[in-house]
Structures are given as structure tokens and as C-alpha cells.
Design an enzyme around this catalytic site. Structure first.
Site, PDB file in Angstrom:
ATOM      1  N   GLU A  94      -9.961 -13.590  -3.317  1.00 58.73           N
ATOM      2  CA  GLU A  94     -10.594 -12.949  -2.164  1.00 58.73           C
ATOM      3  C   GLU A  94     -11.031 -13.994  -1.146  1.00 58.73           C
ATOM      4  O   GLU A  94     -11.069 -15.178  -1.440  1.00 58.73           O
ATOM      5  CB  GLU A  94     -11.758 -12.043  -2.603  1.00 58.73           C
ATOM      6  CG  GLU A  94     -12.793 -12.701  -3.443  1.00 58.73           C
ATOM      7  CD  GLU A  94     -13.860 -11.721  -3.934  1.00 58.73           C
ATOM      8  OE1 GLU A  94     -13.845 -10.535  -3.578  1.00 58.73           O
ATOM      9  OE2 GLU A  94     -14.741 -12.179  -4.672  1.00 58.73           O
TER      10      GLU A  94
ATOM     11  N   SER B 148       1.091  -9.786  -0.361  1.00 61.80           N
ATOM     12  CA  SER B 148       0.753  -8.363  -0.296  1.00 61.80           C
ATOM     13  C   SER B 148       1.186  -7.657   0.982  1.00 61.80           C
ATOM     14  O   SER B 148       1.369  -6.445   0.983  1.00 61.80           O
ATOM     15  CB  SER B 148      -0.751  -8.180  -0.505  1.00 61.80           C
ATOM     16  OG  SER B 148      -1.464  -8.973   0.414  1.00 61.80           O
TER      17      SER B 148
ATOM     18  N   ASP C 113     -17.462 -10.761  -2.941  1.00 58.32           N
ATOM     19  CA  ASP C 113     -18.245  -9.762  -3.691  1.00 58.32           C
ATOM     20  C   ASP C 113     -17.690  -9.536  -5.096  1.00 58.32           C
ATOM     21  O   ASP C 113     -18.453  -9.329  -6.049  1.00 58.32           O
ATOM     22  CB  ASP C 113     -18.282  -8.433  -2.939  1.00 58.32           C
ATOM     23  CG  ASP C 113     -16.897  -7.852  -2.741  1.00 58.32           C
ATOM     24  OD1 ASP C 113     -16.160  -8.390  -1.897  1.00 58.32           O
ATOM     25  OD2 ASP C 113     -16.546  -6.893  -3.450  1.00 58.32           O
TER      26      ASP C 113
ATOM     27  N   SER D 271      -8.145   1.774   9.276  1.00 58.93           N
ATOM     28  CA  SER D 271      -7.428   1.317  10.465  1.00 58.93           C
ATOM     29  C   SER D 271      -6.384   0.303  10.039  1.00 58.93           C
ATOM     30  O   SER D 271      -5.741  -0.334  10.861  1.00 58.93           O
ATOM     31  CB  SER D 271      -8.402   0.703  11.470  1.00 58.93           C
ATOM     32  OG  SER D 271      -9.170  -0.275  10.831  1.00 58.93           O
TER      33      SER D 271
ATOM     34  N   GLY E 143     -16.144 -13.401   1.731  1.00 65.21           N
ATOM     35  CA  GLY E 143     -16.405 -12.080   1.154  1.00 65.21           C
ATOM     36  C   GLY E 143     -16.113 -12.063  -0.330  1.00 65.21           C
ATOM     37  O   GLY E 143     -15.226 -11.365  -0.794  1.00 65.21           O
TER      38      GLY E 143
ATOM     39  N   LYS F 100       0.813  -1.227   0.000  1.00 67.21           N
ATOM     40  CA  LYS F 100       0.000   0.000   0.000  1.00 67.21           C
ATOM     41  C   LYS F 100       0.843   1.273   0.000  1.00 67.21           C
ATOM     42  O   LYS F 100       0.374   2.334  -0.388  1.00 67.21           O
ATOM     43  CB  LYS F 100      -0.960   0.006   1.192  1.00 67.21           C
ATOM     44  CG  LYS F 100      -2.120  -0.952   0.990  1.00 67.21           C
ATOM     45  CD  LYS F 100      -3.439  -0.290   1.283  1.00 67.21           C
ATOM     46  CE  LYS F 100      -4.612  -1.163   0.883  1.00 67.21           C
ATOM     47  NZ  LYS F 100      -4.547  -2.524   1.463  1.00 67.21           N
TER      48      LYS F 100
HETATM   49  C1  PLP Z   1      -5.252  -3.547   1.191  1.00 62.09           C
HETATM   50  C2  PLP Z   1      -4.656  -4.895   1.170  1.00 62.09           C
HETATM   51  C3  PLP Z   1      -5.061  -5.869   0.235  1.00 62.09           C
HETATM   52  C4  PLP Z   1      -6.171  -5.620  -0.747  1.00 62.09           C
HETATM   53  O1  PLP Z   1      -5.831  -4.617  -1.652  1.00 62.09           O
HETATM   54  P1  PLP Z   1      -6.952  -3.902  -2.543  1.00 62.09           P
HETATM   55  O2  PLP Z   1      -6.206  -2.918  -3.345  1.00 62.09           O
HETATM   56  O3  PLP Z   1      -7.925  -3.278  -1.604  1.00 62.09           O
HETATM   57  O4  PLP Z   1      -7.590  -4.965  -3.341  1.00 62.09           O
HETATM   58  C5  PLP Z   1      -4.411  -7.087   0.233  1.00 62.09           C
HETATM   59  N1  PLP Z   1      -3.431  -7.365   1.119  1.00 62.09           N
HETATM   60  C6  PLP Z   1      -3.019  -6.464   2.029  1.00 62.09           C
HETATM   61  C7  PLP Z   1      -1.927  -6.850   2.956  1.00 62.09           C
HETATM   62  C8  PLP Z   1      -3.608  -5.195   2.089  1.00 62.09           C
HETATM   63  O5  PLP Z   1      -3.196  -4.311   2.998  1.00 62.09           O
END
Ligand code: PLP
Length: 326
Positions: A211, A311, A217, A85, A215, A60
Site C-alpha cells: 500500500e 493491477s 492503514d 470515481s 496510507g 476490477k
Molecule cells: C482498486 C484498485 C486497487 C486496489 O484494489 P483493492 O481491491 O481495493 O485492494 C489497486 N490497483 C488498481 C489499479 C485499482 O483500480
């Protein structure tokens, strides 16, 4: 006020490339790791892009920084506002500090203490609210208006999407000939950015979003051809507890994605254990979605080259320990 809520043209791969330039020397170029154990076990060849090792512990940072770095002088003076958060809060807080602008993060009063401390630690002002009696969007809009701050949404924003796409861009620079690429999916910023890079750099590569089972969606939205909104899902994957895709992320995902898969909480825990035991890595539940579906999603990956986007790695150590021990 924010320009972020108005409909905008979809970002392109050129925007991801520009984001990549902006992030040069600011974001970590995270490693791409391999696992002989897993390759032997599956007959596939896996490549892990480790965004759990990114600054602030998740991809992010890429989207947050790319958005703030493009503020006008006026916007930069008044600063950035986010309501979150989770990892988006820390991404905006850290990016604002690096760029020398103020940041306000709106968080629920009962957010984990560690998250409040981490966000304040990056120098952001945290404004808390009562989840049961107050509306965070109303609070955020009021602060944005009073202080002239720019609201940066966590996924439905062209600069955020372009920034998130730089992780896959780097992975495909390092490993150009992937057959498959799996990425976690919440609001779709990461997946849509990934798709922009993959379509341009490896058009034959099949890209899957993953996902939480509770959830799904986005899976429903893809099947139905319109954005489906669900109640906040109960899942360990707290980074993917979103209720709906955004207009921008849905448009790109719908156009470019191969398919959307899901993973159960039990599969996430098993995958986190694999990362800890075999690869010596702390991965948060949401970060484990991609490998969980690659292994349990019913696809035959034998002989294929498979990219896995991890991620993030932000966990509360006490609950992480409990999950892995159970
Ligand atoms: C926010 C996040 C996601 C999902 O990312 P999106 O862009 O909302 O699809 C996946 N893994 C982690 C660790 C995140 O912080």
C-alpha cells in the site's frame, strides 16, 4: 435493496474457481511478461501479470462481472449501483452492459471529465453529487431503494473478492512455482482474492500486499489485530486511497498474508518510468505499488521466482506525461 452490507461467510478458493469459469471468454486472459533487464539487475526472476491490459484497463472487471453475473432475475432487471470515481465504476458499467442490465454510478461532480465520459461511454447512467455538501452513501442508498437496484461495493463482497482472485489463479497456472507474489492493496479485494488462489495453488509462496506509504492503514491493522481507519491519504496511488479494509478482506488478509509493505510516491514514479521505458507499458501509480516494494522493500529476492501483479493502467495522459518527465 442490497444484500451486500450484511455479514457473509468468507469466500473460498472454490469460489475463485467458479468465478474463473464465469469469466471464461468474457475477461481477457492477460499475458505474463518478463524483463531480462530487471532479472539481470536483481538476480531474481520476475513474472508480471498484466492486468493493465485487462478490459477497461484494470483487474476490477473480474470482480465486478463475477458479482453481476450472479444477480437473480429480479436484481438483473433493476440493475446495479456503485459509488466510485475510479476503476470500480468502469468495471460495473462495462459488466452491466455486457450482461444487459441497467447501471447507475454515483460520482462526485468534480471527478475528472475523462472518467465521467468513460463511464457514460460504457452505457451507465452517471449521477453526480457535491462532495462538500452531500453524502454519497445517503444518495446511493436512496437510489437503491427508489429503483430497487443492488449496490455492489468495490472490495468488501465475497463475489468481488472471488473475481479478483482469478488474476492470481491464472498467473499461478502459467507459473506454478513462484517463491514470492506482490500485489497492490487498497481495500483488499485484490489481495484477499490473490491469497485464496495462492494458498490453494502455491502454499509455499510468500504473498505480500503493498500500500502507499501515506496510507498504511492495512499495515497498521495487521499489526494491531483489528481494522484501523485513517483519513483519506494523499498519494499518487488513487486506486489505493481507501481509509480502511473491509471485514471480509481483513479476515482473509489477517489469516493468510505474509506481510504488508509500503511504497512512496517517488518510488511509484520511478517504477512507472521503468515500465514505460523498459517494458513499453503504461501503468497507473497504484499499479506500480507491487514492483516498487519488491525492489525497495528490503527483501532479498536473489535467485527467487517473483510474481508481480500489475493491477491497472488507467491514467490521465497529461499528468502521466508530467510525472514521467519530472
Ligand atoms: C482498486 C484498485 C486497487 C486496489 O484494489 P483493492 O481491491 O481495493 O485492494 C489497486 N490497483 C488498481 C489499479 C485499482 O483500480
Amino acid at each position: 435493496m442490497s444484500a451486500s452490507t450484511s455479514p457473509t461467510a468468507l469466500p473460498t478458493f472454490a469460489d475463485v474457481q467458479a468465478a474463473s469459469e464465469r469469466l471464461q471468454g468474457v475477461a481477457h486472459r492477460t499475458p505474463v511478461l518478463r524483463s531480462t533487464t530487471l532479472n539481470k539487475l536483481t538476480g531474481a526472476e520476475f513474472f508480471f501479470k498484466c492486468e493493465n491490459l485487462q478490459r477497461m484497463g484494470a483487474f476490477k472487471f473480474r470482480g465486478g462481472y463475477n458479482a453481476l453475473a450472479q444477480f437473480s432475475a429480479e436484481q438483473a432487471k433493476n440493475g446495479a449501483l456503485a459509488f466510485s470515481s475510479g476503476n470500480h465504476a468502469q468495471a460495473i458499467a462495462l459488466s452491466a452492459r455486457i450482461l444487459g442490465m441497467p447501471a447507475v454510478i454515483v460520482m462526485p461532480q468534480d471527478a475528472p471529465a475523462a472518467k465521467l465520459v468513460a463511464t457514460r461511454g460504457y452505457g451507465a447512467e452517471v449521477v453526480t453529487f457535491d462532495r462538500f455538501t452531500e453524502d454519497r452513501e445517503a444518495i446511493s442508498t436512496r437510489i437503491a431503494q427508489e429503483r430497487g437496484m443492488t449496490l455492489v461495493p468495490p472490495y468488501n463482497h465475497p463475489d468481488v473478492i472471488a473475481g479478483q482472485g482469478t488474476a492470481a489463479l491464472e498467473l499461478l497456472q502459467d507459473v506454478p512455482d513462484l517463491d514470492y507474489l506482490f500485489t497492490p492493496l487498497g481495500g483488499g479485494g485484490l489481495l484477499s482474492g490473490t491469497l485464496l488462489s495462492a494458498k490453494a495453488m502455491a502454499p509455499g509462496c510468500k504473498v505480500y500486499g503493498v500500500e502507499p506509504e501515506a496510507g498504511n492503514d492495512a499495515q497498521q491493522s495487521l499489526r494491531k489485530g483489528e481494522i484501523v481507519k485513517i483519513a483519506t491519504p494523499k498519494t499518487l496511488a488513487d486506486g489505493a486511497q481507501t481509509q480502511a479494509l473491509g471485514e471480509l478482506t481483513f479476515a482473509i488478509i489477517r489469516r493468510d498474508v505474509t506481510d504488508i509493505l509500503t511504497a512512496s510516491d517517488a518510488q511509484l514514479v520511478e517504477t512507472m518510468r521503468f515500465y514505460a521505458e523498459r517494458m513499453k507499458m503504461v501503468v497507473e501509480p497504484t499499479g506500480a505499488l507491487s514492483l516498487a516494494a519488491a525492489r525497495h522493500g528490503g527483501l532479498d529476492l536473489k535467485g527467487k521466482r517473483v510474481g508481480i501483479l500489475i493491477s491497472g493502467g488507467n491514467v490521465d495522459l497529461a499528468s502521466y506525461g508530467q510525472l514521467l518527465a519530472s
